[in-house]
Design an enzyme around this catalytic site. Sequence first.
Site, mmCIF file in Angstrom:
data_model
loop_
_atom_site.group_PDB
_atom_site.id
_atom_site.type_symbol
_atom_site.label_atom_id
_atom_site.label_comp_id
_atom_site.label_asym_id
_atom_site.label_seq_id
_atom_site.Cartn_x
_atom_site.Cartn_y
_atom_site.Cartn_z
ATOM 1 N N ARG A 1 0.845 -1.194 0.000
ATOM 2 C CA ARG A 1 0.000 0.000 0.000
ATOM 3 C C ARG A 1 0.881 1.245 0.000
ATOM 4 O O ARG A 1 1.964 1.260 0.623
ATOM 5 C CB ARG A 1 -0.888 0.031 1.247
ATOM 6 C CG ARG A 1 -2.054 -0.937 1.211
ATOM 7 C CD ARG A 1 -3.115 -0.559 0.163
ATOM 8 N NE ARG A 1 -4.213 -1.494 0.104
ATOM 9 C CZ ARG A 1 -4.323 -2.517 -0.763
ATOM 10 N NH1 ARG A 1 -3.370 -2.737 -1.665
ATOM 11 N NH2 ARG A 1 -5.373 -3.302 -0.759
ATOM 12 N N HIS B 1 -0.870 0.100 -9.837
ATOM 13 C CA HIS B 1 -1.582 -0.823 -8.939
ATOM 14 C C HIS B 1 -2.127 -2.027 -9.726
ATOM 15 O O HIS B 1 -3.333 -2.302 -9.711
ATOM 16 C CB HIS B 1 -2.701 -0.089 -8.196
ATOM 17 C CG HIS B 1 -3.155 -0.808 -6.952
ATOM 18 N ND1 HIS B 1 -3.592 -0.178 -5.817
ATOM 19 C CD2 HIS B 1 -3.235 -2.139 -6.663
ATOM 20 C CE1 HIS B 1 -3.927 -1.065 -4.898
ATOM 21 N NE2 HIS B 1 -3.717 -2.279 -5.402
HETATM 22 P P1 NDP Z 1 -1.956 -11.708 4.759
HETATM 23 O O1 NDP Z 1 -2.927 -11.185 5.740
HETATM 24 O O2 NDP Z 1 -2.106 -13.116 4.290
HETATM 25 O O3 NDP Z 1 -0.465 -11.575 5.338
HETATM 26 C C1 NDP Z 1 -0.040 -10.479 6.062
HETATM 27 C C2 NDP Z 1 1.358 -10.757 6.583
HETATM 28 O O4 NDP Z 1 1.872 -9.559 7.160
HETATM 29 C C3 NDP Z 1 1.413 -11.842 7.656
HETATM 30 O O5 NDP Z 1 2.558 -12.626 7.495
HETATM 31 C C4 NDP Z 1 1.527 -11.019 8.937
HETATM 32 O O6 NDP Z 1 2.207 -11.687 10.008
HETATM 33 C C5 NDP Z 1 2.360 -9.858 8.461
HETATM 34 N N1 NDP Z 1 2.206 -8.706 9.338
HETATM 35 C C6 NDP Z 1 1.079 -8.039 9.656
HETATM 36 N N2 NDP Z 1 1.336 -7.058 10.531
HETATM 37 C C7 NDP Z 1 2.655 -7.117 10.790
HETATM 38 C C8 NDP Z 1 3.529 -6.387 11.637
HETATM 39 N N3 NDP Z 1 3.085 -5.365 12.400
HETATM 40 N N4 NDP Z 1 4.838 -6.724 11.658
HETATM 41 C C9 NDP Z 1 5.290 -7.752 10.914
HETATM 42 N N5 NDP Z 1 4.525 -8.489 10.096
HETATM 43 C C10 NDP Z 1 3.212 -8.177 10.037
HETATM 44 O O7 NDP Z 1 -1.989 -10.713 3.522
HETATM 45 P P2 NDP Z 1 -1.743 -11.024 1.974
HETATM 46 O O8 NDP Z 1 -0.439 -11.696 1.841
HETATM 47 O O9 NDP Z 1 -2.927 -11.691 1.382
HETATM 48 O O10 NDP Z 1 -1.707 -9.541 1.356
HETATM 49 C C11 NDP Z 1 -0.773 -8.583 1.787
HETATM 50 C C12 NDP Z 1 -1.117 -7.227 1.232
HETATM 51 O O11 NDP Z 1 -0.796 -7.141 -0.157
HETATM 52 C C13 NDP Z 1 -2.597 -6.834 1.239
HETATM 53 O O12 NDP Z 1 -3.006 -6.410 2.528
HETATM 54 C C14 NDP Z 1 -2.649 -5.723 0.230
HETATM 55 O O13 NDP Z 1 -2.419 -4.482 0.870
HETATM 56 C C15 NDP Z 1 -1.491 -6.021 -0.717
HETATM 57 N N6 NDP Z 1 -1.942 -6.373 -2.060
HETATM 58 C C16 NDP Z 1 -1.523 -5.595 -3.115
HETATM 59 C C17 NDP Z 1 -1.894 -5.918 -4.409
HETATM 60 C C18 NDP Z 1 -1.392 -5.151 -5.564
HETATM 61 O O14 NDP Z 1 -1.849 -5.361 -6.698
HETATM 62 N N7 NDP Z 1 -0.444 -4.255 -5.400
HETATM 63 C C19 NDP Z 1 -2.752 -7.071 -4.691
HETATM 64 C C20 NDP Z 1 -3.137 -7.820 -3.519
HETATM 65 C C21 NDP Z 1 -2.734 -7.458 -2.257
HETATM 66 P P3 NDP Z 1 1.601 -13.014 10.692
HETATM 67 O O15 NDP Z 1 1.693 -14.075 9.630
HETATM 68 O O16 NDP Z 1 2.501 -13.283 11.820
HETATM 69 O O17 NDP Z 1 0.196 -12.681 11.056
HETATM 70 C C1 OXD Z 2 -5.806 -6.062 -3.178
HETATM 71 C C2 OXD Z 2 -5.280 -5.111 -4.158
HETATM 72 O O1 OXD Z 2 -5.750 -5.786 -1.980
HETATM 73 O O2 OXD Z 2 -5.527 -5.280 -5.371
HETATM 74 O O3 OXD Z 2 -6.301 -7.118 -3.610
HETATM 75 O O4 OXD Z 2 -4.591 -4.170 -3.791
#
Ligand code: NDP
Ligand code: OXD
Length: 309
Positions: free
Chosen positions: A224, A272
């Site tokens: 993000r 994006h």
């Molecule tokens: P998940 O919820 O599956 O994974 C989030 C990860 O972040 C987990 O490993 C979590 O740790 C870790 N995390 C959360 N908070 C912290 C913290 N404070 N410190 C350290 N680690 C932390 O999310 P996704 O993998 O599905 O997606 C990640 C992000 O990707 C989405 O939220 C979105 O913003 C972005 N995205 C962007 C897209 C694009 O086109 N650019 C498309 C899709 C998504 P733990 O495992 O220990 O809980």
């Molecule tokens: C998502 C994205 O969160 O596209 O899926 O950013």
Amino acid sequence: MSILIINQGRYLGHWVTALTERRPGLDVRVYPDAGSPDEIEFALAWNHPLGAFKEFPNLKCIASTGAGVDHILRDPELPAQVQVTRIVDDNLTQDMATFVVAQVLNHMRDLHGYKAAQNTSSWKQKRYLRTQDVTIGVMGMGVLGSHTALQLSQLGFKVLGWSRSAKLLEGIGAYAGPEELDAFLSSSNILICLLPLTKETANILNKQTFEKLPQDAFVINVARGEHLVEEDLIEMLDKGHLSGASLDVFRTEPLPEEHPFWSHPKINVTPHIASVTDPASAVSQVLENYDRLRNGEDLLNLVSRTKGY
Ligand code: NDP
Ligand code: OXD
């Protein structure tokens, strides 16, 4: 029961088509034409107008059309009783890994730089990085981060992952929590952000973080825009500590025309598109949750409103 779509600017028509083709006769409404507000229990949302959900007194579930839910949870008037779900989809996961791999390989061979050189007919050979020269750090080892890390590892890179709780995946160095962040950063020649946007992770890509990376590190933000302190990135690039950045997400989207990122020679901008939910692929899990809600069953891919992801 009906499904209300509240979707500003992202594949609205594709969602309507996917839902009605998969389930003919389904009562699909598109905000603001919601009909009687009492009848809405399930909403499918992307970037809704803040405050809109409080119009629906019986709303029980808001399904994000993407993996991220920050666009829903940022609403200060989000009804307390509502459950929030997100998309977990093989295509979305694989597309993210493919995009990140493309950015990593582009950086290692400076393909963007050669494209710029072509524009001025400049023939200049440069040294390049090999797989064994590079350690890649993935921040956020959830669905997308873990898969991306494993794909990079299979290509032969040394890969480290950082998350809240340590993820033990074969071949990936596991780091967790604020206390292990510095050690993780100090070895990451390429830093990939795949964190969800929460209070804890906002602005995490800042000057202090960048200073802990090795000289000439490269940053890829596909999570993000609010993770990145924009002026800190520009400062660290211009000082020469960072060698470049690929950015797919921005604080303001679309990225404003006058924004310095567009013309910065060390920044690659994409709009994006790292990984975009395909409604045809993700619609079945939305309908599954719609059925579960009607039957009083637990929902899939539920988000913790306390953790924020
Ligand atoms: P998940 O919820 O599956 O994974 C989030 C990860 O972040 C987990 O490993 C979590 O740790 C870790 N995390 C959360 N908070 C912290 C913290 N404070 N410190 C350290 N680690 C932390 O999310 P996704 O993998 O599905 O997606 C990640 C992000 O990707 C989405 O939220 C979105 O913003 C972005 N995205 C962007 C897209 C694009 O086109 N650019 C498309 C899709 C998504 P733990 O495992 O220990 O809980
Ligand atoms: C998502 C994205 O969160 O596209 O899926 O950013």
